[in-house]
Design an enzyme around this catalytic site. Structure first.
Site, PDB file in Angstrom:
ATOM      1  N   ASP A 120       0.829  -1.207   0.000  1.00 59.99           N
ATOM      2  CA  ASP A 120       0.000   0.000   0.000  1.00 59.99           C
ATOM      3  C   ASP A 120       0.863   1.257   0.000  1.00 59.99           C
ATOM      4  O   ASP A 120       2.011   1.259   0.470  1.00 59.99           O
ATOM      5  CB  ASP A 120      -0.971   0.010   1.182  1.00 59.99           C
ATOM      6  CG  ASP A 120      -0.277  -0.032   2.540  1.00 59.99           C
ATOM      7  OD1 ASP A 120       0.742  -0.748   2.673  1.00 59.99           O
ATOM      8  OD2 ASP A 120      -0.750   0.649   3.473  1.00 59.99           O
ATOM      9  N   GLU A 175      -0.001  -0.908   5.958  1.00 63.21           N
ATOM     10  CA  GLU A 175       1.078  -0.321   6.750  1.00 63.21           C
ATOM     11  C   GLU A 175       0.917   1.187   6.830  1.00 63.21           C
ATOM     12  O   GLU A 175       1.188   1.797   7.863  1.00 63.21           O
ATOM     13  CB  GLU A 175       2.436  -0.676   6.145  1.00 63.21           C
ATOM     14  CG  GLU A 175       3.613  -0.444   7.086  1.00 63.21           C
ATOM     15  CD  GLU A 175       4.176   0.984   7.048  1.00 63.21           C
ATOM     16  OE1 GLU A 175       4.962   1.342   7.948  1.00 63.21           O
ATOM     17  OE2 GLU A 175       3.839   1.740   6.124  1.00 63.21           O
ATOM     18  N   GLU A 176       0.469   1.787   5.739  1.00 63.20           N
ATOM     19  CA  GLU A 176       0.300   3.238   5.704  1.00 63.20           C
ATOM     20  C   GLU A 176      -1.011   3.684   6.357  1.00 63.20           C
ATOM     21  O   GLU A 176      -1.233   4.869   6.551  1.00 63.20           O
ATOM     22  CB  GLU A 176       0.337   3.744   4.258  1.00 63.20           C
ATOM     23  CG  GLU A 176       1.625   3.453   3.505  1.00 63.20           C
ATOM     24  CD  GLU A 176       2.814   4.253   4.016  1.00 63.20           C
ATOM     25  OE1 GLU A 176       2.691   4.925   5.063  1.00 63.20           O
ATOM     26  OE2 GLU A 176       3.875   4.198   3.372  1.00 63.20           O
TER      27      GLU A 176
END
Length: 379
Positions: free
Chosen positions: A72, A137-138
């Site tokens: 991502d 993750e973001e």
């Protein structure tokens, strides 16, 4: 065009704004499955994750080195400010432009091609190779790497080494690697007062005035001195709200949001106790809710850091610095099942920015570093 650069471009072309993977992981899985990896998708609440492993000749008795990362990317921001479309990989002045070029699709491509080259050169490799990849993750990071780690822990899977492909380099490829990260803990404090007319303060209780001395003490507190690997723990206010907006009303409560970035020299319980002690000493009527988004982790010098150091020196001529600066990363989750976690990737000057890019001359050396580490640790 090199295999690593070609795969990087393919990944950038997929608009995988968190948590939408846009089939980036499927592209990686197809390449890994062709090498003999066992690939498992672990989805959770709209987040796509996968775990892939190729066992070496030693089976589970051998060492397992995993690559970890995220497909991502953050949103693009205003499209009109980009010099070229963010999801159209574009070469200009020796650089490859596109969202995710530095964070972290070049690292992902480097992982895959390094594994392909390693397996071709060492078909009877003794140790095992793993991939732990997420599309969260973001974002909140609640359904990503942590879910894969929980699944692996439940079945007794342990990693010996893990390289996270975060963009750790600064001025040039290889100058900085991260061997740990600080923990992050936030507090939501509400100090209660008594609302009233500002001309009659004796009939009210101003929570801002009550909070101010405690706030000054918290801001001046030396929480710890850090240690060999970490700077001292920091405490910062992120938000302070009180009042109705009127100039003649004493507010009934004051709301404070704050955050600790803390080292291994402190504990969650210890920091919380000290905050409560300060607030109690000032006689405040308050509520305080805590949120721990990550514990600190640290990988002291050892096999993985030494192998990465040697690989970077051999490939780039640069002597890397071990660092624990910056925000949190998914390494905090992986450290639960892996004693040696280190982050290494390309320069980070353009990450999350308009016109994110990577210098093309770093693409293959990055892959080569990853391959050299495989050769040193599990061949």
């Amino acid at each position: 065009m090199s295999a690593t650069l070609a795969l990087t471009e393919q990944l950038i072309a997929r608009a995988s704004v968190t948590p939408d993977d846009q089939h980036c992981q499927q592209l990686m899985i197809e390449r890994l499955a062709a090498l003999g990896f066992e690939c498992e998708t672990i989805a959770s609440h709209g987040v796509t994750n996968f775990w892939a492993v190729k066992r070496g000749t030693a089976g589970r008795a051998g060492k397992l080195l995993a690559f970890a990362g995220h497909t991502d990317v953050v949103p693009t921001g205003p499209l009109e400010q980009w010099s070229s479309p963010p999801f159209v990989p574009t070469h200009r002045d020796g650089k490859l432009y596109g969202r995710g070029a530095a964070d972290m699709k070049t690292s992902l491509a480097g992982f895959v091609v390094a594994a392909e080259e390693f397996v071709a050169a060492h078909p009877q490799h003794r140790g095992s190779i793993g991939f732990l990849i997420t599309s969260d993750e973001e974002g909140p990071a609640t359904d990503g790497t942590v879910k894969v780690v929980e699944a692996l822990a439940a079945r007794g899977e342990r990693l010996d080494y893990c390289i996270v492909g975060e963009p750790t380099s600064t001025a040039t490829l290889g100058d900085v690697v991260k061997n740990g990260r600080r923990g992050s803990m936030s507090g939501e404090l509400v100090v209660k007062g008594v609302q009233g007319h500002i001309a009659y303060p004796h009939l009210a209780k101003n929570p801002i005035h009550l909070l101010a001395p405690a706030l000054a003490e918290l801001a001046a507190e030396q929480w710890d001195e850090g240690n060999e690997y970490f700077p001292p723990t920091t405490w910062q206010v992120s938000n302070l709200r009180a009042g109705t907006g009127a100039t003649n009303v004493i507010p009934g409560h004051a709301d404070l949001l704050f955050n600790f970035r803390f080292s291994t020299a402190s504990t969650v319980e210890g920091l919380q106790a000290r905050v409560h002690a300060i607030l109690d000493r000032h006689g405040l009527d308050y509520t305080l809710n805590w949120s721990v988004s990550g514990l600190p982790f640290l990988t002291p010098r050892g096999e993985l850091s030494n192998a990465l150091d040697a690989a970077i020196r051999a490939e780039t001529g640069v002597s890397p610095e071990l660092s624990t600066t910056g925000g949190t990363s998914d390494g905090r989750f992986i450290a639960r099942i892996c004693p040696q976690v280190i982050e290494f990737g390309p320069p980070n000057a353009s990450i999350h920015k308009i016109d994110e890019h990577i210098d093309v001359r770093f693409v293959d050396p990055l892959k080569n570093v990853y391959r050299r580490v495989l050769e040193q640790l599990i061949a």
